[in-house]
Write a protein that holds these residues in place. Structure first.
Motif, PDB file in Angstrom:
ATOM      1  N   ARG A   8      74.533  52.514  56.484  1.00 57.79           N
ATOM      2  CA  ARG A   8      73.549  53.204  56.165  1.00 57.79           C
ATOM      3  C   ARG A   8      73.614  53.944  54.796  1.00 57.79           C
ATOM      4  O   ARG A   8      74.640  54.005  54.215  1.00 57.79           O
ATOM      5  CB  ARG A   8      73.225  54.552  57.124  1.00 57.79           C
ATOM      6  N   ASP A   9      72.451  54.298  54.108  1.00 54.44           N
ATOM      7  CA  ASP A   9      72.525  54.766  52.647  1.00 54.44           C
ATOM      8  C   ASP A   9      72.848  56.183  52.786  1.00 54.44           C
ATOM      9  O   ASP A   9      71.964  57.120  52.260  1.00 54.44           O
ATOM     10  CB  ASP A   9      71.132  54.419  51.924  1.00 54.44           C
ATOM     11  N   LEU A  10      74.433  56.314  52.942  1.00 55.52           N
ATOM     12  CA  LEU A  10      74.574  57.933  53.134  1.00 55.52           C
ATOM     13  C   LEU A  10      75.989  58.019  52.078  1.00 55.52           C
ATOM     14  O   LEU A  10      76.538  56.806  51.806  1.00 55.52           O
ATOM     15  CB  LEU A  10      75.042  58.202  54.306  1.00 55.52           C
ATOM     16  N   ARG A  11      76.390  59.092  51.892  1.00 63.61           N
ATOM     17  CA  ARG A  11      77.588  59.295  51.326  1.00 63.61           C
ATOM     18  C   ARG A  11      78.534  60.525  52.093  1.00 63.61           C
ATOM     19  O   ARG A  11      78.117  61.187  52.601  1.00 63.61           O
ATOM     20  CB  ARG A  11      77.516  59.964  49.878  1.00 63.61           C
ATOM     21  N   VAL A  12      79.943  59.935  52.131  1.00 64.24           N
ATOM     22  CA  VAL A  12      80.573  61.122  52.593  1.00 64.24           C
ATOM     23  C   VAL A  12      80.903  62.154  51.755  1.00 64.24           C
ATOM     24  O   VAL A  12      80.664  61.967  50.575  1.00 64.24           O
ATOM     25  CB  VAL A  12      81.985  60.543  53.065  1.00 64.24           C
ATOM     26  N   GLN A  13      80.869  63.086  52.502  1.00 59.97           N
ATOM     27  CA  GLN A  13      81.082  64.516  51.702  1.00 59.97           C
ATOM     28  C   GLN A  13      82.386  65.210  52.175  1.00 59.97           C
ATOM     29  O   GLN A  13      82.651  65.426  53.346  1.00 59.97           O
ATOM     30  CB  GLN A  13      80.017  65.423  51.836  1.00 59.97           C
ATOM     31  N   GLY A  14      83.337  65.847  51.087  1.00 58.44           N
ATOM     32  CA  GLY A  14      84.168  66.684  51.516  1.00 58.44           C
ATOM     33  C   GLY A  14      84.469  67.471  50.171  1.00 58.44           C
ATOM     34  O   GLY A  14      84.323  67.423  49.018  1.00 58.44           O
ATOM     35  N   ALA A  15      85.298  68.700  50.337  1.00 57.93           N
ATOM     36  CA  ALA A  15      85.610  69.669  49.507  1.00 57.93           C
ATOM     37  C   ALA A  15      86.913  68.976  48.489  1.00 57.93           C
ATOM     38  O   ALA A  15      88.042  68.824  49.072  1.00 57.93           O
ATOM     39  CB  ALA A  15      85.695  70.870  49.986  1.00 57.93           C
ATOM     40  N   VAL A  16      86.770  68.666  47.290  1.00 58.04           N
ATOM     41  CA  VAL A  16      88.001  68.444  46.441  1.00 58.04           C
ATOM     42  C   VAL A  16      88.088  69.521  45.443  1.00 58.04           C
ATOM     43  O   VAL A  16      87.485  70.112  44.721  1.00 58.04           O
ATOM     44  CB  VAL A  16      87.598  67.267  45.690  1.00 58.04           C
ATOM     45  N   GLU A  17      89.506  70.355  45.421  1.00 59.74           N
ATOM     46  CA  GLU A  17      89.847  71.346  44.617  1.00 59.74           C
ATOM     47  C   GLU A  17      91.083  71.204  43.846  1.00 59.74           C
ATOM     48  O   GLU A  17      91.977  70.943  44.164  1.00 59.74           O
ATOM     49  CB  GLU A  17      90.206  72.507  45.576  1.00 59.74           C
ATOM     50  N   PRO A  18      90.574  70.894  42.510  1.00 62.34           N
ATOM     51  CA  PRO A  18      91.683  70.524  41.561  1.00 62.34           C
ATOM     52  C   PRO A  18      92.636  71.753  41.465  1.00 62.34           C
ATOM     53  O   PRO A  18      92.512  72.928  41.496  1.00 62.34           O
ATOM     54  CB  PRO A  18      91.052  70.647  40.082  1.00 62.34           C
ATOM     55  N   LEU A  19      93.924  71.252  41.458  1.00 55.98           N
ATOM     56  CA  LEU A  19      94.978  72.458  41.068  1.00 55.98           C
ATOM     57  C   LEU A  19      94.825  73.196  39.655  1.00 55.98           C
ATOM     58  O   LEU A  19      94.528  72.223  38.794  1.00 55.98           O
ATOM     59  CB  LEU A  19      96.370  72.003  41.390  1.00 55.98           C
ATOM     60  N   PRO A  20      95.186  74.278  39.409  1.00 54.72           N
ATOM     61  CA  PRO A  20      94.922  74.991  38.253  1.00 54.72           C
ATOM     62  C   PRO A  20      95.856  74.639  37.166  1.00 54.72           C
ATOM     63  O   PRO A  20      97.084  74.156  37.579  1.00 54.72           O
ATOM     64  CB  PRO A  20      94.995  76.439  38.692  1.00 54.72           C
ATOM     65  N   SER A  21      95.605  74.963  36.083  1.00 54.94           N
ATOM     66  CA  SER A  21      96.760  74.820  34.828  1.00 54.94           C
ATOM     67  C   SER A  21      96.974  73.371  34.835  1.00 54.94           C
ATOM     68  O   SER A  21      98.431  73.247  34.648  1.00 54.94           O
ATOM     69  CB  SER A  21      97.683  75.828  35.075  1.00 54.94           C
ATOM     70  N   VAL A  22      96.514  72.328  34.952  1.00 55.67           N
ATOM     71  CA  VAL A  22      97.069  70.886  34.978  1.00 55.67           C
ATOM     72  C   VAL A  22      96.221  70.209  33.712  1.00 55.67           C
ATOM     73  O   VAL A  22      94.913  70.599  33.743  1.00 55.67           O
ATOM     74  CB  VAL A  22      97.072  70.235  36.211  1.00 55.67           C
ATOM     75  N   ASN A  23      97.027  69.755  32.669  1.00 54.89           N
ATOM     76  CA  ASN A  23      96.247  69.067  31.568  1.00 54.89           C
ATOM     77  C   ASN A  23      96.232  67.625  31.770  1.00 54.89           C
ATOM     78  O   ASN A  23      97.196  67.066  32.393  1.00 54.89           O
ATOM     79  CB  ASN A  23      96.865  69.355  30.297  1.00 54.89           C
ATOM     80  N   ILE A  24      95.140  66.818  31.582  1.00 51.50           N
ATOM     81  CA  ILE A  24      95.163  65.363  31.689  1.00 51.50           C
ATOM     82  C   ILE A  24      95.729  64.983  30.281  1.00 51.50           C
ATOM     83  O   ILE A  24      95.397  65.375  29.261  1.00 51.50           O
ATOM     84  CB  ILE A  24      93.597  64.951  31.499  1.00 51.50           C
ATOM     85  N   LYS A  25      96.695  64.008  30.352  1.00 52.26           N
ATOM     86  CA  LYS A  25      97.249  63.511  29.028  1.00 52.26           C
ATOM     87  C   LYS A  25      97.731  61.990  29.141  1.00 52.26           C
ATOM     88  O   LYS A  25      97.763  61.367  30.456  1.00 52.26           O
ATOM     89  CB  LYS A  25      98.823  64.193  28.729  1.00 52.26           C
ATOM     90  N   ARG A  26      97.486  61.424  28.000  1.00 54.54           N
ATOM     91  CA  ARG A  26      97.771  59.959  28.045  1.00 54.54           C
ATOM     92  C   ARG A  26      99.176  59.698  27.772  1.00 54.54           C
ATOM     93  O   ARG A  26      99.853  60.233  26.963  1.00 54.54           O
ATOM     94  CB  ARG A  26      96.919  59.409  26.768  1.00 54.54           C
ATOM     95  N   VAL A  27      99.768  59.053  28.603  1.00 51.91           N
ATOM     96  CA  VAL A  27     101.263  58.676  28.629  1.00 51.91           C
ATOM     97  C   VAL A  27     101.759  57.564  28.212  1.00 51.91           C
ATOM     98  O   VAL A  27     100.861  56.464  28.524  1.00 51.91           O
ATOM     99  CB  VAL A  27     101.867  58.940  30.046  1.00 51.91           C
TER     100      VAL A  27
END
Length: 415
Positions: free
Chosen positions: A396-415
């Motif tokens: 069926r044309d639906l999407r699953v739903q759930g709560a996603v909570e990013p952890l605080p004080s984390v930077n995205i970086k290129r390694v």
């Protein structure tokens, strides 16, 4: 004539570099896909040789086939955690290294090492199964259908090759069956070499708490049940179809080629269904086609296994090719973002493969108890009805739903 400025030339060079990097990434993904099935599938045409050499019963041999599938289910939930801590690309590199170690361990003479190597192989494939769809969703969101189809073709195609050429290679090279299995380490070593640059320049994403509420979603469970039942059907028939043919007088090499025929027959279906289903709002019709084709093939094995062997294997191959494409595509299409894709992939493949793992052992036990395959094939037909219900719900044309909570004080970086 207008000469390119330094800025224009630099932009063109950067664009070329990005294209080259993307091409290398796609090549690496396909090589990983090429190694996610032969380690399991190559065992099936060697079952009679393994039993003759080791004295294992049909039930124990079924367990040998099932152990990697148990790992696919039990270890799938670890994949998101590993990816969150180390990054998807380095974890996939480790997957290939562990896969090579599993191949090496299975060459050791004690039967215990054969089972231990199968566990390592299953652990590696479990993590790879979950992370590759997430990588496709993250890096190629506009080409999900095409790349999922191509990825599925690599999965099915290399499985078919493993089923068809393992015994002929063993005979042609005069290898014992252990070394015939070990030949499939060579593509894994190649993939390891190609993927290594990706691990060095991976993108490290911020760690995330688990997606909450997914396990209470009816849609997520429908996707999971469809994944599990189509996998149970595939791995059960892969494990025991050569033995079914052998009991009707078909030699091991011919049985292996028949199994390979099923895999090769599924390739066009895999690609076509991925492209078509990705453009559709609902995928239920494709799940229904999967069940119809598979039902016809199982009925053929039940009624006239040898007389119509080629037709039954083509039908089974078309059904299985359609089934795995729909199952993988549903994980991506029913997810609103990468976090949900990873979580749903872990759930669907974790629970789904644990369900699938019961198939080969149960069928082997049924054979030991009844002395034939008729009862087992009837059970597979009943399970196909449940697979249809799950597929229609998940399509069926639906999407699953759930709560996603990013952890605080984390930077995205290129390694």
């Amino acid at each position: 004539m207008t000469l390119p400025t330094g800025r224009t030339a630099g932009t063109a060079a950067a664009r070329t570099a990005r294209r080259g990097s993307a091409a290398l990434l796609v090549a690496g993904v396909f090589l990983i896909a090429a190694n996610l099935r032969p380690a399991i599938i190559a065992v099936a045409p060697l079952v009679e040789a393994i039993r003759a050499d080791t004295g294992l019963s049909a039930t124990a041999t079924g367990l040998l086939t099932t152990l990697p599938i148990v790992c696919l289910g039990a270890l799938a939930p670890l994949a998101p955690r590993l990816a969150g801590r180390f990054g998807i690309e380095p974890v996939l590199l480790a997957v290939l290294a562990v896969l090579c170690a599993g191949f090496a361990l299975r060459t050791a003479p004690p039967v215990l090492f054969l089972f231990a190597g199968s566990l390592l192989v299953g652990a590696a494939i479990a993590v790879g199964n979950v992370l590759v769809p997430s990588l496709v969703k993250r890096d190629f969101p506009s080409r999900v259908g095409l790349l999922t189809g191509a990825y599925t073709v690599m999965l099915s195609g290399c499985a078919a090759v493993a089923a068809g050429v393992t015994v002929p290679l063993m005979d042609a090279l005069a290898l014992p069956w252990r070394w015939a299995l070990a030949l499939w380490a060579l593509p894994a070593v190649l993939a390891l070499a190609v993927w290594a640059p990706q691990a060095r320049r991976h993108t490290r994403e911020p760690p995330r708490l688990p997606v909450r509420g997914l396990w209470r979603s009816a849609l997520a469970w429908q996707v999971t049940c469809y994944m599990g039942l189509q996998s149970l059907h595939f791995y059960t028939l892969t494990a025991w179809t050569p033995a079914i043919f052998a009991e009707h007088g078909v030699d091991a090499e011919s049985a292996g080629w028949l199994l390979s025929l099923a895999g090769l027959s599924g390739l066009p279906a895999s690609l076509a269904v991925s492209l078509l289903a990705a453009r559709s709002r609902r995928q239920g019709r494709y799940a229904a086609a999967n069940v119809a084709l598979s039902t016809a093939g199982v009925l053929g094995l039940l009624v006239a296994p040898v007389q119509g062997a080629y037709l039954w294997m083509v039908l089974l191959g078309l059904g299985q090719g359609t089934g795995i494409s729909v199952a993988l595509l549903l994980i991506v299409l029913r997810s609103p973002d990468t976090a949900h894709t990873t979580a749903l992939s872990a759930m669907a493949q974790g629970v789904g493969y644990l369900l699938a793992a019961a198939g080969p052992v149960a069928i082997g036990l049924s054979h030991d108890l009844t002395g034939g395959w008729r009862a087992a094939l009837v059970v597979l037909l009943v399970l196909l009805a449940a697979q249809l219900a799950a597929g229609l719900g998940a399509g069926r044309d639906l999407r699953v739903q759930g709560a996603v909570e990013p952890l605080p004080s984390v930077n995205i970086k290129r390694v």
